[in-house]
Design an enzyme around this catalytic site. Structure first.
Site, PDB file in Angstrom:
ATOM      1  N   GLU A  89       0.820  -1.207   0.000  1.00 29.08           N
ATOM      2  CA  GLU A  89       0.000   0.000   0.000  1.00 29.08           C
ATOM      3  C   GLU A  89       0.858   1.262   0.000  1.00 29.08           C
ATOM      4  O   GLU A  89       0.538   2.246  -0.668  1.00 29.08           O
ATOM      5  CB  GLU A  89      -0.943   0.003   1.211  1.00 29.08           C
ATOM      6  N   TYR A 140      -6.071   6.837   4.479  1.00 31.08           N
ATOM      7  CA  TYR A 140      -6.281   5.839   3.420  1.00 31.08           C
ATOM      8  C   TYR A 140      -5.520   4.546   3.716  1.00 31.08           C
ATOM      9  O   TYR A 140      -6.082   3.450   3.664  1.00 31.08           O
ATOM     10  CB  TYR A 140      -5.847   6.377   2.052  1.00 31.08           C
ATOM     11  N   ASP A 150      -9.646   5.161  -2.976  1.00 27.12           N
ATOM     12  CA  ASP A 150      -8.575   5.700  -3.806  1.00 27.12           C
ATOM     13  C   ASP A 150      -9.201   6.298  -5.062  1.00 27.12           C
ATOM     14  O   ASP A 150     -10.428   6.450  -5.151  1.00 27.12           O
ATOM     15  CB  ASP A 150      -7.538   4.615  -4.135  1.00 27.12           C
TER      16      ASP A 150
END
Length: 353
Positions: free
Chosen positions: A46, A129, A147
């Site tokens: 990520e 996020y 996203d």
């Protein structure tokens, strides 16, 4: 959205059949077999994927996990080695925070990542996020992961015309309403896959979309126009000079950039500040020659035009700015992209060894 439950089910059915195969992903068949994701690898992927393409990340991820298969291994590595391996992924503050986070997890959490969004937010370099993505994908927490792909999907599902970035809170809210309590990690990855492969920015393949029956933009005929975006402000252009010195024995002069700021902690060529009127003395006395052409590179907030000066100096030359790196130890691939571009141009003006 007429039926959220039907949309959730249709999306997961589609994901079970069409999930992209990625080296950091535990696919739906593996999940059904009882294999669970490794939080370290979810976190690593990520961080790497932030503002970077899947294609660019794939090989880097495989190399990182081969060199450092556990978070403790990464935490114990020297900064310079990790920064060199990161070269090419851009946004180098992420690499610095990657090391900080690995060391906190290794030392303060005994190598075990926290399993909730709130606890993950307490780690260096992990924002909302990334915390939601790790919590959902690694621990199956019902967190909403938003996203660019997800923003595009939900803007079309609900036919939302508020332009980005103003629309972000609204898009996050509707994405949250769509997030199930069962299989939230697979749902998050399914949403991202849908945006990447079917609900694409141009020419979305609405005819094969699993959510076609629920999509308000398809009915309105507006899918291809969404999401709306506010006009971008023009990026300024900055200028700079880089000095590439090569000794007669082939060693090249490099310096480590300051730890903070753009390309912080990375190796690069000595040079000026990047501004409207760059001025700086060369790093050593030499017969410096201007290289025809220039290096052009775009960062997030500005364009850079970099002039190059090259010089060949005696084999015993020393300097107080940076240090000479022997050609056998010099890896252009370990340089940030802009510095690698500079080397490619400078090489054409330096004599072959």
């Amino acid at each position: 959205m007429r039926d959220v439950t039907s949309a959730q089910s249709a999306l997961l059915d589609w994901y079970d059949a069409h999930a992209r195969v990625m080296p950091w992903r535990v696919g739906p068949a593996e999940r059904r077999a009882g294999i669970v994701p490794d939080p370290y690898r979810v976190w690593l992927s990520e961080v790497m994927l932030q503002q970077t393409t899947v294609a660019a990340v794939r090989e880097k991820y495989l190399r990182f996990t081969a060199l450092w298969p556990r978070v403790e291994d990464l935490a114990a590595e020297e900064d310079a080695t990790v920064m060199a391996e990161w070269a090419g992924l851009g946004y180098y503050a992420r690499a610095r925070n990657l090391l900080k986070c690995a060391r906190v997890v290794a030392v303060e959490h005994s190598g075990v990542f926290p399993d909730t969004r709130d606890a993950l937010l307490g780690l260096p370099g992990i924002g909302p996020y990334t915390a939601a993505a790790i919590a959902a994908i690694a621990f199956d927490r019902p967190e909403t992961v938003v996203d660019g792909n997800v923003e595009r999907v939900v803007s079309r599902l609900y036919d939302i015309h508020t332009p980005l970035p103003e629309a972000k809170p609204e898009l996050t809210s509707v994405a949250e309403a769509l997030t199930p309590t069962q299989r939230p990690g697979d749902h998050a990855q399914a949403m991202m896959d849908l945006g990447a492969t079917i609900c694409t920015p141009r020419r979305p393949a609405c005819g094969i979309c699993p959510l076609i029956a629920e999509c308000a933009a398809r009915v309105a005929g507006t899918a291809a126009d969404l999401p709306k975006k506010s006009p971008k402000t023009a990026k300024p252009t900055r200028l700079g000079i880089a000095y590439v010195a090569q000794r007669e024995d082939g060693a090249v002069l490099l310096e480590t950039r300051p730890p903070r700021g753009l390309l912080g902690g990375m190796l690069g060529w000595p040079g000026t500040e990047w501004n409207d009127a760059p001025v700086a003395a060369p790093p050593l006395e030499a017969d410096w020659q201007q290289v025809p052409g220039e290096v052009r590179h775009t960062f997030t907030h500005f364009h850079l035009r970099l002039a190059l000066q090259v010089a060949v100096v005696p084999a015993d030359t020393q300097t107080t700015r940076g240090g000479f790196h022997g050609r056998a130890d010099f890896r252009p691939a370990a340089l940030p992209t802009v510095m690698r571009k500079a080397w490619d141009l400078a090489s054409s003006a330096l004599p072959p060894l």
